[in-house]
Design an enzyme around this catalytic site. Structure first.
Site: not given
Lengths: 291, 188
Positions: B78, B168, B170
């Site tokens: 991002c 994302h 994560e």
């Protein structure tokens, strides 16, 4: 494609970590904040210090003002609605505001309830003074928290008080047996399931910033040392003598809070900070944190 | 293996947790000295403007740029992708400029339009992804390979040891993209 899920809301808040969110009242101020390195701005009509000084009912800002600020910057724009004011929140959501702060800085609209934030696509941040309040806001669907402090005072003592209380309560929670946790839940007015989640994680399940009284780079660093994920700076920047320089300094201090030499360097020659108020001088009914 | 996570601002903790779960040493990178001994670095999500200002004011932008240009494998997610891009179509700045793509900032719109979905990744299948005020990849140079697509648009790209995602990974439990990046790091 799923929009407005809790993961999308809390995940967005994770992106603010280590950053500074600045109160702004004009597009020009918003651009100064962006250039200084703010991770978001809070669009307001009056900063808390002016709300405190001028009195009267403080409401959501004029949508025109919010739109002007949204058009002026590329970073996320937050805006405040009154506690429990579902209609103001719906208006802010319709405007495309990125985050709503259901804020004690404005005059509360509902004497009984906060907003049921699960009903919204837009994420909410709410204030808290302790773990019970934090858990109730999470139960209502808040995707981010901030310790309340005492807004518009330029005095960090209440921000520290609330962060210390929260830390202490989480530390004790971690040691509790299930039986103790259930009793504690009743004592602090927190849902058992949320306390269990916090006990398991060992921390709050969402991002928690510090707010209410941060006026200097050292204040921002202090709140980070105490465990805040970042800071909101309300009146502290644009009520000071040199907002640009102070804003940049606070941004650096928020990230490099463990580097005293850097803190010393950025704290130098910032001009006058906002004038502060002693908490004891404020009559109890004028304290925003009890709202 | 030691992997750095740029830690000036953003979703640092989440990437570090992903790396720990894969049994890799993960270090937050805040100062030039933190770059020593790294076999790869992750540039996390956050606000690209804030991250860049912190990087450059803290004297980290130049040493990090040199490390990346020197071949240090890098994964930008991002905001991290925006820092790596050669051009930003709707913003006057350019940051590291090492990945030959043009990106549009906040292309998915405001936060109410942020979403989660699955992304089709070559060799991995469907991978869960969270798009938050996400950028879009509008142009790509010849050396850039598309590894992942969403709704027909590129969302995961690679150019040598540079990996970029508009989303994302994560924020999900799925570690396959981190594992993929670690394999790039192992190859050096």
């Amino acid at each position: 494609m799923l929009k407005g899920t809790y993961r999308v809301k809390t995940g967005f808040a994770e992106m603010f970590k280590g950053g500074v969110i600045m109160d702004v009242t004009t597009p020009e101020q918003a651009q100064i904040a962006e250039e200084a390195g703010a991770v978001a701005v809070m669009a307001l009509e009056r900063v808390p210090a002016d709300i405190r000084a001028q009195g009267g009912v403080a409401r959501m800002a004029d949508p025109k003002k919010i739109k002007e600020i949204m058009n002026a910057v590329s970073i996320p724009v937050m805006a405040k609605c009154r506690i429990g004011h579902i209609a103001e929140a719906r208006i802010l959501e319709a405007l495309g505001v990125d985050f709503i702060d259901e804020s004690e800085v404005l005059t509360p609209a509902d004497p009984f309830h906060h907003i049921d934030k699960w009903q919204f696509k837009v994420p909410f941040v709410c204030g808290c003074r302790d773990l019970g309040e934090a858990c109730r806001r999470l139960a209502e669907g808040a995707a981010m928290l901030r310790t309340k402090g005492e807004a518009g005072t330029g005095n960090v003592v209440e921000a520290v008080r609330h962060m210390r209380i929260l830390n202490d309560q989480i530390r004790r929670l971690k040691e509790m047996s299930r039986a103790e946790l259930v009793t504690y839940a009743k004592e602090i007015g927190a849902p058992v399931e949320i306390l269990e989640m916090i006990q398991e994680l060992g921390r709050l399940p969402v991002v928690n910033f510090a707010a209410g009284g941060v006026a200097t780079p050292a204040d921002a660093a202090l709140m980070r040392m105490l465990g805040a994920d970042g800071v909101f700076v309300g009146s502290g920047i644009f009520k000071s003598e040199n907002p640009e320089k102070r804003a940049k300094a606070i941004v650096l201090a928020c990230t490099y809070y463990d580097d005293p030499e850097l803190l010393a360097k950025v704290s130098e020659d910032l001009g006058e900070a906002m004038p502060g108020i002693e908490i004891e001088k404020i009559p109890e009914h004028a304290l925003m944190q009890y709202r | 293996m030691k992997i750095g996570v740029l830690a000036v601002q953003g979703a640092v903790r989440e990437h570090i947790l992903c790396l720990h779960r894969l049994g890799v040493e993960a270090v937050p990178v805040l100062r030039p000295a933190d770059l020593a001994g790294l076999q790869g670095i992750i540039l996390p999500g956050g606000e690209s403007t804030a991250q860049w200002r912190l990087l450059s004011r803290a004297g980290l932008a130049e040493p990090l740029a040199e490390a990346i240009k020197g071949g240090l494998p890098v994964f930008g997610t991002c905001a991290g992708l925006i820092l790596l891009a050669k051009r930003i179509t709707n913003w006057p700045e350019r940051y590291f400029g090492v990945l030959d793509v043009a990106v549009e900032r906040n292309a998915t719109g405001r936060q109410v339009d942020s979403f989660e979905a699955t992304v089709a990744v070559d060799g991995l299948g469907e991978v869960p992804a969270v798009f938050i005020r996400a950028p879009a990849i509008r142009e790509m140079g010849p050396g850039v390979e598309v590894l992942g697509r969403y709704a027909g648009e590129p969302v995961l790209v690679r150019q040598g040891a540079i990996l970029g995602a508009t989303f994302h990974p994560e924020l999900t439990e799925d570690l396959r993209l981190h594992e993929f990046f670690l394999n790039l790091c192992r190859k050096g």
